[in-house]
Design a protein around this motif. Structure first.
Motif, short mmCIF file in Angstrom:
data_model
loop_
_atom_site.label_atom_id
_atom_site.label_comp_id
_atom_site.label_asym_id
_atom_site.label_seq_id
_atom_site.Cartn_x
_atom_site.Cartn_y
_atom_site.Cartn_z
N PHE A 1 15.51 -6.80 -39.35
CA PHE A 1 16.89 -6.30 -39.72
C PHE A 1 17.49 -7.40 -40.77
CE2 PHE A 1 15.40 -4.75 -35.58
CZ PHE A 1 15.88 -3.46 -35.76
N PHE B 1 8.70 1.58 -49.16
CA PHE B 1 9.82 1.98 -50.07
C PHE B 1 9.80 1.45 -51.39
CE2 PHE B 1 12.04 2.38 -45.84
CZ PHE B 1 12.16 3.69 -45.76
N CYS C 1 6.04 -7.89 -32.66
CA CYS C 1 6.01 -8.04 -34.06
C CYS C 1 5.38 -9.47 -34.76
CB CYS C 1 7.39 -8.06 -34.47
SG CYS C 1 8.24 -6.84 -33.82
N PHE D 1 16.00 -2.35 -30.43
CA PHE D 1 16.07 -3.79 -30.94
C PHE D 1 17.05 -3.63 -32.31
CE2 PHE D 1 11.54 -4.44 -29.77
CZ PHE D 1 11.79 -5.56 -29.17
N CYS E 1 17.91 -1.79 -41.69
CA CYS E 1 16.80 -1.94 -40.76
C CYS E 1 15.48 -1.78 -41.37
CB CYS E 1 16.98 -0.49 -39.91
SG CYS E 1 18.46 -0.38 -39.07
N CYS E 2 14.56 -2.41 -40.83
CA CYS E 2 13.18 -1.97 -41.38
C CYS E 2 12.91 -0.55 -40.92
CB CYS E 2 12.21 -2.88 -40.67
SG CYS E 2 11.81 -2.64 -38.97
N PRO E 3 11.89 -0.10 -41.56
CA PRO E 3 11.50 1.38 -41.27
C PRO E 3 10.24 1.39 -40.08
CG PRO E 3 10.46 0.73 -43.41
CD PRO E 3 11.39 -0.49 -42.86
N LYS F 1 11.74 -5.33 -44.57
CA LYS F 1 12.79 -4.28 -44.92
C LYS F 1 12.21 -3.46 -45.82
CE LYS F 1 15.67 -2.21 -44.79
NZ LYS F 1 15.80 -1.16 -45.55
N HIS G 1 7.34 -2.31 -41.70
CA HIS G 1 6.95 -3.24 -40.73
C HIS G 1 6.03 -2.39 -39.65
CE1 HIS G 1 7.03 -6.04 -37.56
NE2 HIS G 1 8.37 -5.62 -37.03
N LEU H 1 21.78 2.01 -41.81
CA LEU H 1 20.26 2.63 -42.05
C LEU H 1 19.53 1.73 -42.91
CD1 LEU H 1 17.91 4.92 -41.92
CD2 LEU H 1 19.09 5.83 -44.09
N PHE H 2 20.13 1.06 -44.24
CA PHE H 2 19.35 0.15 -44.91
C PHE H 2 19.28 -1.23 -44.44
CE2 PHE H 2 20.70 3.67 -48.13
CZ PHE H 2 19.48 4.18 -48.07
N LEU I 1 8.13 0.56 -28.47
CA LEU I 1 8.80 -0.37 -29.16
C LEU I 1 9.71 -1.18 -28.22
CD1 LEU I 1 9.98 0.77 -32.78
CD2 LEU I 1 8.44 -1.42 -32.13
#
Ligand code: COA
Length: 387
Positions: free
Chosen positions: A288, A185, A86, A144, A209-211, A331, A335, A206-207, A128
């Protein structure tokens, strides 16, 4: 200290689940970067290109740098891929600055790309995952999100902090992403929605975490004393720093501080001679929500445990005293691994030229970027100033 290099152009695709493949994504970002150079630059002036990418779509494992030279329209130019998971983008910028200051190239193109959404879930998880320690951690099943979940648990317990501080990072960054047309988003979230979302790796939901995103970003770098030939508004690179740590989290002395970030920040501040108080805003690596809190502390903008209080106070919002991630961060902006570090520099370029539209930070003069590889094995920090 006088700046050594400057950014003279920058380009960015939309981040998200996109139709385009990695070549087309690169082409779009690269064309925009060249098109953004105010007085123009001939592509023949670019002597070297650096591609930041973990896997160029997960299928082209090696030798993908040549594709960047091709998509720039100049197969033949020196091309290298920088892969630090990353943090690939931050390290590619560092290589480019070194190339122009060493005189090996007049101008250098840095581009980051990733195509993540066309892989089956199992392959993506593996792809990943093996950017972390494979001997003890990843192949045993730790993801991760799992590592950052452990770090978040430890942080909350160590500092007597509740999950609201994590949730506030998500709320803030989703609000910022809603103002960024390139963001994955555009969904504004409330604290309650974040706290009640399905759990991924407790306490991260869920929210937090990066997508998983596709996307590309590109910047053009020249030596500082040549910048005004290309634009009246260059963005100067004042200082760079980089660090590393044990790849395996279990080898480290502490969970809630990233030594790689601390080393990189120390070097960047020393290199630039800049004081923290003169930084107008930060682009930090919030893969995150917990990672944004760690970043504020490891970069020296908050003491241990203090980043939670700072975040809850609203200081890190776009309109606060220390704006963090005005583009939505990893976020909400997304990513696409190799592109993220370059995307941070794109945001700095736009903000410091007053071109960030509705998300513009009033009076922004100086900015810091912070790009982390995996769970803190590598980190790169940059300090930039408006020309
Ligand atoms: N933040 C906000 N919303 C998200 C999201 C995220 N990270 N991930 C997915 N969503 C949304 C989707 O848009 C979708 O919304 P919709 O129902 O309104 O269309 C919904 O949540 C479900 O999406 P889906 O793709 O099915 O989610 P998922 O359960 O497969 O994946 C995660 C969610 C968090 C597991 C995945 O995004 C992930 O693995 N993130 C971390 C990636 C990573 O580790 N990167 C490296 C960091 S070091």
């Amino acid at each position: 200290m006088a700046a050594k290099a400057a950014i003279i152009g920058a380009g960015h695709t939309r981040f998200g689940a996109l139709e385009a493949g990695p070549r087309a994504l690169l082409r779009t970002a690269v064309d925009e970067a060249f098109g953004s150079v105010d007085h123009g630059i001939d592509r023949s002036e670019v002597g070297e290109v650096y591609l930041a990418s973990l896997g160029f779509g997960g299928w082209q494992i090696g030798n993908s740098a040549a594709v960047l030279a091709e998509e720039m329209g100049r197969p033949g130019v020196a091309a290298s891929r920088i892969e630090n998971a990353c943090a690939s983008g931050g390290f590619a910028l560092r290589a480019a600055v070194r190339a122009v200051t060493a005189g090996s190239a007049e101008a250098v193109l840095v581009a980051g790309v990733e195509k993540m959404t066309d892989m089956p879930n199992a392959r993506r998880r593996y792809w990943l995952g093996v950017s972390g320690d494979t001997e003890w951690e990843r192949l045993a099943g730790l993801t991760f999100a799992g590592v950052y979940g452990l770090i978040a648990s430890r942080y909350l317990a160590e500092h007597g902090v509740g999950p609201e501080a994590l949730a506030e990072v998500a709320v803030k960054n989703h609000a910022a992403g809603a103002l960024n047309p390139n963001a994955h988003f555009h969904k504004v979230l409330t604290r309650e929605q974040v706290l009640s979302a399905p759990r991924v790796a407790d306490p991260l939901g869920l929210f937090d975490c990066c997508p998983v995103s596709d996307g590309a970003a590109a910047v053009l770098v020249v030596r500082a004393d040549r910048a005004r030939r290309f634009t009246d508004s260059p963005v100067y690179v004042e200082g760079l720093g980089a660090g590393s740590d044990h790849l395996a989290v279990q080898e480290r002395g502490e969970l809630t501080r990233f030594a790689a970030t601390r080393r990189a920040a120390e070097e960047a501040f020393r290199d630039s001679g800049v004081e923290r108080r003169s930084i107008s805003f930060l682009e930090v690596h919030d893969c995150f929500t917990i990672a944004e809190l760690l970043a504020l502390e490891d970069l020296g903008f908050a003491g241990p445990g203090e980043a939670a209080r700072l975040t809850l106070s609203g200081a890190t919002r776009r309109t606060g005293s220390l704006p963090v991630n005005p583009d939505g961060g990893l976020k909400a902006k997304g990513h696409p691994i190799g592109a993220s570090g370059v995307s941070q520099v794109y945001e700095v370029f736009r903000q410091l030229r007053g071109e960030a539209g509705p998300r513009q930070i009033a009076g922004a003069e100086r900015a810091l970027t912070h790009n982390v590889g995996g769970a803190g094995a590598t980190a790169a920090v940059g300090i930039f100033a408006a020309g």
